[in-house]
Write an enzyme that holds these catalytic residues in place. Sequence first.
Site, PDB file in Angstrom:
ATOM      1  N   ASP A  35      -2.526  -8.728 -16.068  1.00  0.00           N
ATOM      2  CA  ASP A  35      -3.162  -8.504 -14.760  1.00  0.00           C
ATOM      3  C   ASP A  35      -4.330  -9.454 -14.671  1.00  0.00           C
ATOM      4  O   ASP A  35      -4.719 -10.081 -15.652  1.00  0.00           O
ATOM      5  CB  ASP A  35      -3.616  -7.032 -14.609  1.00  0.00           C
ATOM      6  CG  ASP A  35      -3.566  -6.588 -13.145  1.00  0.00           C
ATOM      7  OD1 ASP A  35      -4.126  -7.301 -12.292  1.00  0.00           O
ATOM      8  OD2 ASP A  35      -2.954  -5.542 -12.857  1.00  0.00           O
ATOM      9  N   TYR A 143       1.517  -7.250   5.667  1.00  0.00           N
ATOM     10  CA  TYR A 143       2.211  -6.853   4.438  1.00  0.00           C
ATOM     11  C   TYR A 143       3.724  -6.807   4.664  1.00  0.00           C
ATOM     12  O   TYR A 143       4.502  -7.340   3.861  1.00  0.00           O
ATOM     13  CB  TYR A 143       1.674  -5.482   4.034  1.00  0.00           C
ATOM     14  CG  TYR A 143       2.330  -4.811   2.865  1.00  0.00           C
ATOM     15  CD1 TYR A 143       2.252  -5.349   1.583  1.00  0.00           C
ATOM     16  CD2 TYR A 143       2.988  -3.588   3.036  1.00  0.00           C
ATOM     17  CE1 TYR A 143       2.825  -4.683   0.509  1.00  0.00           C
ATOM     18  CE2 TYR A 143       3.552  -2.918   1.966  1.00  0.00           C
ATOM     19  CZ  TYR A 143       3.476  -3.477   0.703  1.00  0.00           C
ATOM     20  OH  TYR A 143       4.040  -2.816  -0.358  1.00  0.00           O
TER      21      TYR A 143
HETATM   22  C1  AKB Z   1       1.529   0.978   1.417  1.00  0.00           C
HETATM   23  O1  AKB Z   1       1.197   2.048   1.949  1.00  0.00           O
HETATM   24  O2  AKB Z   1       1.131  -0.137   1.788  1.00  0.00           O
HETATM   25  C2  AKB Z   1       2.525   1.020   0.280  1.00  0.00           C
HETATM   26  C3  AKB Z   1       3.933   0.823   0.753  1.00  0.00           C
HETATM   27  C4  AKB Z   1       4.601   1.869   1.544  1.00  0.00           C
HETATM   28  O3  AKB Z   1       4.515  -0.186   0.472  1.00  0.00           O
HETATM   29  N1  AKB Z   1       2.421   2.259  -0.417  1.00  0.00           N
END
Ligand code: AKB
Length: 315
Positions: A35, A143
């Site tokens: 890490d 993300y």
């Molecule tokens: C998040 O909440 O970003 C993560 C996921 C669902 O990938 N736990």
Amino acid sequence: MSKTILILGACGQIGTELTLNLRSVHGNDRVIASDIREGSGELMSSGPFEILDATNAQAVEDVVVHHNVEEIYLMAALLSATAEKFPDRAWNLNMTSLFNVLDLAKEGKIDKVFWPSSIAVFGPNTPSEQTPQATIMEPSTVYGISKLAGERWCAYYHRKFGVDVRSVRYPGLISWKTQPGGGTTDYAVEIFHKAVAGEPYECFLKEDSRLPMMYMEDAIRATINLMQADADDVKVRSSYNLASMSFTPEEIAREIQKHKPEFTVSYAPDFRQDIADSWPGSIDDNQARTDWGWEPEFDLSATTAAMLEGLGGSQ
Ligand code: AKB
């Protein structure tokens, strides 16, 4: 058969339990945890550890060569809530680390890769109940965009270069050994810490926000089973849907109250509500069940009991 394995991002929520589990399967010395900074406890004391930045291709390769690594589990990532605050950092970490590992596999320097995707690959236009394996994917978060792009690159490296890369779309993960950080589903862990401390919890999502979730033991078993499956059985090389339960903050609060009747929850939704609203409420994981025999063991009631016991708060 024992393999030499490198975990990138070993000190995080999944990495910690995955490392300990893989060490019990392959032997402590065969699983190298790494890490960007040192972790603590059993992770550090039970086997080798390297300080390693997953975005540094040369540094990752040096560790692979030094330890004769055969498999990499790439668990380093910035999660959904943090990624909204630091989009450049999230894109850089989530994508550069993936290319570093896929390229090592492409060059024949490692044999196999595990890379986690997420329910975040889905978006507001995706059918939200029993979301199918293959469906509309228009993520509206930084993300989610990075995870969807990553999935397509995994499928590409497999098809073009024969890279043996395997992946699941994790739902929100619930664990007591290590806390999550920077996710939208983190409330489902925080709530237990407050309940065990005898304090009220203020939830950052609305009481009726239903999201897919999973107890960590199931998630680790799924990960290891997928990596042990025959390559021919792994038909999906982007990422597999994976499910065990779905619940709302109100439902988990009620389940905790069965053990701790005095526990109270209030609701103050913040920016994470928008992220949660863009994700499915439940997932169809039939393909994982059919291809490599996935089956969950923990429902909400078993998860609640295990969390309270793990955190030392069961009655
Ligand atoms: C998040 O909440 O970003 C993560 C996921 C669902 O990938 N736990």
